[in-house]
Design an enzyme around this catalytic site. Sequence first.
Site, short mmCIF file in Angstrom:
data_model
loop_
_atom_site.label_atom_id
_atom_site.label_comp_id
_atom_site.label_asym_id
_atom_site.label_seq_id
_atom_site.Cartn_x
_atom_site.Cartn_y
_atom_site.Cartn_z
CE LYS A 22 -1.65 -26.96 -5.21
NZ LYS A 22 -2.75 -27.82 -4.69
CG ASN A 23 -5.61 -24.98 -5.49
OD1 ASN A 23 -4.90 -25.98 -5.52
ND2 ASN A 23 -5.79 -24.25 -4.39
NE ARG A 131 -7.91 -29.67 3.38
CZ ARG A 131 -7.17 -29.48 2.29
NH1 ARG A 131 -6.59 -30.48 1.69
NH2 ARG A 131 -6.99 -28.30 1.78
N PRO A 132 -13.33 -33.31 6.21
CG PRO A 132 -15.28 -32.69 7.30
CD PRO A 132 -13.86 -32.29 7.10
CG ASP A 134 -19.64 -33.24 5.92
OD1 ASP A 134 -18.45 -32.99 5.58
OD2 ASP A 134 -20.36 -32.41 6.50
CG LEU A 135 -19.93 -30.13 2.90
CD1 LEU A 135 -19.18 -28.83 2.64
CD2 LEU A 135 -21.30 -29.81 3.50
CB VAL A 172 -18.32 -21.78 1.36
CG1 VAL A 172 -17.62 -21.59 0.02
CG2 VAL A 172 -19.47 -20.81 1.52
C1 UD1 Z 1 -9.42 -26.11 -1.78
C2 UD1 Z 1 -8.00 -25.82 -2.20
C3 UD1 Z 1 -7.15 -25.46 -0.99
C4 UD1 Z 1 -7.80 -24.31 -0.22
C5 UD1 Z 1 -9.25 -24.63 0.10
C6 UD1 Z 1 -9.97 -23.46 0.73
C7 UD1 Z 1 -7.61 -27.19 -4.15
C8 UD1 Z 1 -6.91 -28.33 -4.76
N1 UD1 Z 1 -7.44 -26.99 -2.85
O1 UD1 Z 1 -9.38 -27.24 -0.93
O2 UD1 Z 1 -5.85 -25.08 -1.46
O3 UD1 Z 1 -7.09 -24.11 0.97
O4 UD1 Z 1 -9.96 -24.97 -1.10
O5 UD1 Z 1 -9.90 -22.34 -0.08
O6 UD1 Z 1 -8.30 -26.45 -4.82
N2 UD1 Z 1 -15.43 -29.35 4.40
C9 UD1 Z 1 -16.36 -30.09 5.10
N3 UD1 Z 1 -16.99 -31.12 4.45
C10 UD1 Z 1 -16.72 -31.44 3.16
C11 UD1 Z 1 -15.78 -30.67 2.45
C12 UD1 Z 1 -15.15 -29.61 3.10
O7 UD1 Z 1 -16.63 -29.84 6.27
O8 UD1 Z 1 -17.32 -32.39 2.64
C13 UD1 Z 1 -14.75 -28.23 5.09
C14 UD1 Z 1 -13.23 -28.38 5.17
O9 UD1 Z 1 -12.84 -29.21 6.23
C15 UD1 Z 1 -12.81 -26.93 5.37
C16 UD1 Z 1 -13.84 -26.14 4.56
O10 UD1 Z 1 -14.94 -27.04 4.34
O11 UD1 Z 1 -12.94 -26.57 6.72
C17 UD1 Z 1 -13.35 -25.66 3.22
O12 UD1 Z 1 -12.77 -26.73 2.53
P1 UD1 Z 1 -12.80 -26.85 0.94
O13 UD1 Z 1 -13.20 -25.53 0.36
O14 UD1 Z 1 -13.62 -28.04 0.58
O15 UD1 Z 1 -11.29 -27.13 0.61
P2 UD1 Z 1 -10.72 -28.01 -0.58
O16 UD1 Z 1 -11.64 -27.97 -1.74
O17 UD1 Z 1 -10.29 -29.34 -0.06
#
Ligand code: UD1
Length: 429
Positions: A22-23, A131-132, A134-135, A172
């Site tokens: 899925k991912n 889940r922000p 900002d990145l 990351v």
């Molecule tokens: C993806 C996966 C999810 C998995 C996660 C971590 C998909 C569809 N989903 O979610 O199943 O659990 O990776 O392996 O592929 N964050 C920030 N700022 C941002 C973006 C993220 O602070 O702009 C933080 C998130 O809150 C979290 C961390 O970064 O604490 C990792 O999140 P991220 O890797 O971005 O998860 P997703 O891509 O949403």
Amino acid sequence: MDRIRIVGGNELRGTIPISGAKNAALPLMIASLLTDETLMLHNVPHLADVEQLIRILGNHGVDYSVNGRRSSQQEGYSRTINFTAKEIVDTTAPYELVSKMRASFWVIGPLLARMGECRVSLPGGCAIGTRPVDLFIDGLRALSAEIDIEQGYIVARAKNGLVGARYAFPKVSVGATHVLMMAATLAKGETILENAAREPEVVNLAECLNAMGAKVSGAGTGTIVIEGVARLHGARVEVIPDRIETGTYAMAVAMTGGDVILEGARGDLLQSALDTLGLAGVEISETNSGLRVARNGAGIGPVEVTTEPFPGFPTDLQAQLMGLMTMAKGRSKITETIFENRFMHVQELARLGANISLSGQSAIIEGVDRLRGAPVMATDLRASVSLVIAGLAAEGETIVNRVYHLDRGFERLETKLSNCGAAIERLSS
Ligand code: UD1
């Protein structure tokens, strides 16, 4: 609302086909927005999230067609789907659609790169932490996008096109890595992404982009280099097998005992989880058709695990491991570092008789000799399948409510498990 009924106690024996991830499928589908030609994706899983994204992409002008015949045996399993974004008819991703699935926010990358502007709703609340975004905003600004936030929408503009740059992620993020990689394919010049996510799904997306004519190197390492090109074209790409589904069924077999072939699984995609299972006493071996998982006789040993970005132990297998450790012979400790508030399965597992206490980001699990079936509630995708794992070993009947969470990410779960001897069925209502 559908429910799942499980009567625990049966060992699992047989073969479970592993679906496309899925991912990986979701970002590959979104990549189809980058070209007016057809992107043919093989091994797309049949899941609620995929159907939802098809609707969302349709809103932007992406046509799709499902290819190939399926025998009745394969009905409902992974398919080949063609996606064609001949013309982008709408560059707005509305709140009603984005709020249903966070990953649909990722359209911001290709829409901005191809159209020079877009309006994408902020994803809104989510059951597993804040889940922000900002990145995404910082990274796209680094590529010379102008970004404003207006009434809950991110309005992104790059009138003269995106411009390549060096950007180091302060944290990351899988999603932000996908988005910046997609956006940079059509930017002018070179982009260097540092501290990029190394997940196999990022590698699969890079393969897809390269098959479409992009110049991406380094995916799978912390530094990804993208040389921008003027346009991308159609391609055929295979979605990788689902490592989270693989790990989930491996843990189910570990929980019940038995011997199962996970057909099409690739061990290299989840080595850390397999190592953990090995330490717990599960036998795992590679075969010609996939992975063989067995546990005979001896019980499960306790483990200490911390979730980490790839190649560490994945957060998406944390709940399932906790389900398994509820019956381990001793005390386990699981620490969640990726998402806050990702312990909602704890109180549901407790309803089955698990002994778990929480201390900050860690859960301490004292293994018990027996679990007893009970009605439980699925709270999110991975949490819900941990209840299934526990239910497979619990005495008597477990009813898992709110199964729509499971349907978002597990293709034909009850069929795959019942084919291996589990007493599990869907109760439709
Ligand atoms: C993806 C996966 C999810 C998995 C996660 C971590 C998909 C569809 N989903 O979610 O199943 O659990 O990776 O392996 O592929 N964050 C920030 N700022 C941002 C973006 C993220 O602070 O702009 C933080 C998130 O809150 C979290 C961390 O970064 O604490 C990792 O999140 P991220 O890797 O971005 O998860 P997703 O891509 O949403």
